[in-house]
Structure formats: C-alpha cells, structure tokens
Write an enzyme that holds these catalytic residues in place. Sequence first.
Site, PDB file in Angstrom:
ATOM      1  N   HIS A 195     -13.391   3.061   1.695  1.00 46.69           N
ATOM      2  CA  HIS A 195     -13.495   4.119   0.680  1.00 46.69           C
ATOM      3  C   HIS A 195     -12.100   4.702   0.497  1.00 46.69           C
ATOM      4  O   HIS A 195     -11.351   4.833   1.478  1.00 46.69           O
ATOM      5  CB  HIS A 195     -14.373   5.280   1.178  1.00 46.69           C
ATOM      6  CG  HIS A 195     -15.825   5.183   0.861  1.00 46.69           C
ATOM      7  ND1 HIS A 195     -16.776   5.764   1.683  1.00 46.69           N
ATOM      8  CD2 HIS A 195     -16.509   4.639  -0.182  1.00 46.69           C
ATOM      9  CE1 HIS A 195     -17.978   5.569   1.156  1.00 46.69           C
ATOM     10  NE2 HIS A 195     -17.846   4.891   0.031  1.00 46.69           N
ATOM     11  N   CYS A 291     -15.861  13.124   4.320  1.00 47.19           N
ATOM     12  CA  CYS A 291     -17.143  12.503   3.980  1.00 47.19           C
ATOM     13  C   CYS A 291     -18.331  13.424   4.195  1.00 47.19           C
ATOM     14  O   CYS A 291     -19.401  13.195   3.648  1.00 47.19           O
ATOM     15  CB  CYS A 291     -17.414  11.295   4.876  1.00 47.19           C
ATOM     16  SG  CYS A 291     -16.090  10.144   5.078  1.00 47.19           S
TER      17      CYS A 291
HETATM   18  N1  ARG Z   1     -21.844   4.856   7.230  1.00 50.24           N
HETATM   19  C1  ARG Z   1     -21.445   5.355   5.958  1.00 50.24           C
HETATM   20  C2  ARG Z   1     -21.192   4.207   5.010  1.00 50.24           C
HETATM   21  O1  ARG Z   1     -20.641   3.230   5.439  1.00 50.24           O
HETATM   22  C3  ARG Z   1     -20.231   6.235   6.105  1.00 50.24           C
HETATM   23  C4  ARG Z   1     -19.790   6.888   4.837  1.00 50.24           C
HETATM   24  C5  ARG Z   1     -18.563   7.720   5.026  1.00 50.24           C
HETATM   25  N2  ARG Z   1     -18.223   8.400   3.859  1.00 50.24           N
HETATM   26  C6  ARG Z   1     -17.017   8.431   3.264  1.00 50.24           C
HETATM   27  N3  ARG Z   1     -16.864   9.182   2.239  1.00 50.24           N
HETATM   28  N4  ARG Z   1     -16.035   7.651   3.662  1.00 50.24           N
HETATM   29  O2  ARG Z   1     -21.539   4.241   3.857  1.00 50.24           O
END
Ligand code: ARG
Length: 297
Positions: A195, A291
């Site tokens: 991300h 997040c």
């Molecule tokens: N386990 C989640 C996923 O992989 C974690 C999300 C983390 N969020 C972020 N904005 N990076 O989707």
Amino acid sequence: MLYRSVQDIDFEISELPRLPTPSRVLMTTPDHFDVQYVINPHMAGNLGTVDAKAAMRQWESVKSTYSDMGLDVQTVSGQAGLPDMVFCANQTLPYLDHRTGVRGVFLSNMYADERSAEVDFYAQFFRGEGYETRAIRANIERKFEGMGDAIWHPGKQLLWGGFGFRTDEEVYHQISDTLDVPVVLLYLDDPDFYHLDTCLSVLDERTALIFPGAFEPDGLALFRRLFARVLEAPEDESRSLFACNAHCPDSRHVIIQKGCSRTNALLRDAGFETIEVETDEYLKAGGSVFCMKQMFW
Ligand code: ARG
C-alpha cells in the site's frame, strides 16, 4: 489530470485549491482483530498469534493519543468474521469537493474477498455523518483500497495515488474527473510495501517521509518536485517497523511505531515532535498507525 513523471507537471502546489485539515478521526474497535489469512507478506507466519489483550491496549493508546491532541475520535464496531476491519484507512477515500463543499467518500473494491464485506459498515457510518457515497465505476473488476493507496497532499486538493498491488491505476481517472483534482501516480512493486501508506507519510505541505526503495525513479523525482523536503527512512525501520506508516495529523506531531530510532531522529531534525506508540500486534497483520484510522471532516 493524471501525472506519471516530473515532465508532466504543469501546476505549482501553491496554485491548487485548499483542502482543510480534517479534525475528526475514525477508528474501529479491535474486538475481532486477528491474523486469519495471508494477503500480504507481513502476515505470513503470524496466523492466530494476535494477543487480543495487547491489541486492545495498543489500540486504546493510539486512540487516546488522538483525543489528547484535541481531535474528535469516532468509532465503528469491529465485526466478527472480519479480522482486518480494524484497518479503517482502506475501505473509503473521504473527500471534500472544492467546487461545492460537499463531503463524500469513494467506497473501495477490496483486493481480497476476505475483506469485501467491511466496506458496507463504513458506507453506513459515513452516510450517517451526512456524506455522499460513490462507487468506483471504472469497471467492476477494478480494485481500490481507499486511503491505503490514495493519500491527500496536506492542505491541498492533490491526491497521491499508489497502484500495483491493491489498487488498479484506472480508478484514478474516475476520482480525478469526479473531484476535479490532479492525481500523482506512484507504481509500487515491492510486496512488503503493498500500500502507498506503507512507504509514504505526508507530514506537512512541504515535507514527506518516504522509503525510497519502494519507488521507481519517476516516483522519487515526483516527490522531489512537489515536496520541498523529502526525508528518507532507513530500510530496516521501514520494512519491519512500518516507519513510513507514521501519521502527522497537524503538521507538527508525528505518531509512529516505537523503536524507529533513526526515523525519529530525522523527524526531530526536521522540526517535528514524535509520539511513539506500540502497534506490534497490528504489525503482524501488515499495518500500523496510519492504517488504523481514517481522518474526515
Ligand atoms: N492485513 C491488512 C491487509 O493486508 C492490513 C491492512 C493495512 N492497512 C494499510 N493501510 N496499509 O489488507
């Protein structure tokens, strides 16, 4: 108004319409948080290892950090069967239309089926706050993960748009056209940085914190063109402690995972105050401070 390289840039940050700093924070209770599947490399080896009590304690301390800063913290209840719902940056992209003043959210098309059902709970929350909700219509197959990948430039109607893992590039046409905002596109191809918010933290209108290894030369040049200062977090703190998932809600205080000592020094040298929090349980799922919250107006 999609920008892929420095040569494309035909505006100055100072000319862009203002985006008021949001003063409200949404967080989702971690009652059902766990690692139950693997959809990013950080989750591998952590199935079922979340310590629920520690997770609750860490979440409460992130929450009180925001309320102690004078921000209005709202909560949505985490739901059974949706162990990643606590990461509430991913299901929506809140916006404030600069032509009409209308507040709204784009609703995500989550990459993993395991997370799809999360989105409706946030649609409900934002409708209750008087927000309009919009679906991503580029094509039903197009993926989009909200503020995991799409990040507002502090104070400006300019969007930084990551793509490659969780978000398809094409969705940014719709977002840019709908809101009449430029979008700077950043290609991601290191799976640890799946991300944009794992490798970019926008600190204030002039300053960004990045992990440079997650970007291509075009992306790095765009940061250097549009931010007066680009701070570079070291690789180990970025990869394993999510240093770049830090969050600066007020252009001054940076909330960051504990132990990022070299990143802390960089931030302090640049004039920021750092607030260290423990998000170790959330790191097991591939997330940290940025997040775990969604800012809105
Ligand atoms: N386990 C989640 C996923 O992989 C974690 C999300 C983390 N969020 C972020 N904005 N990076 O989707």
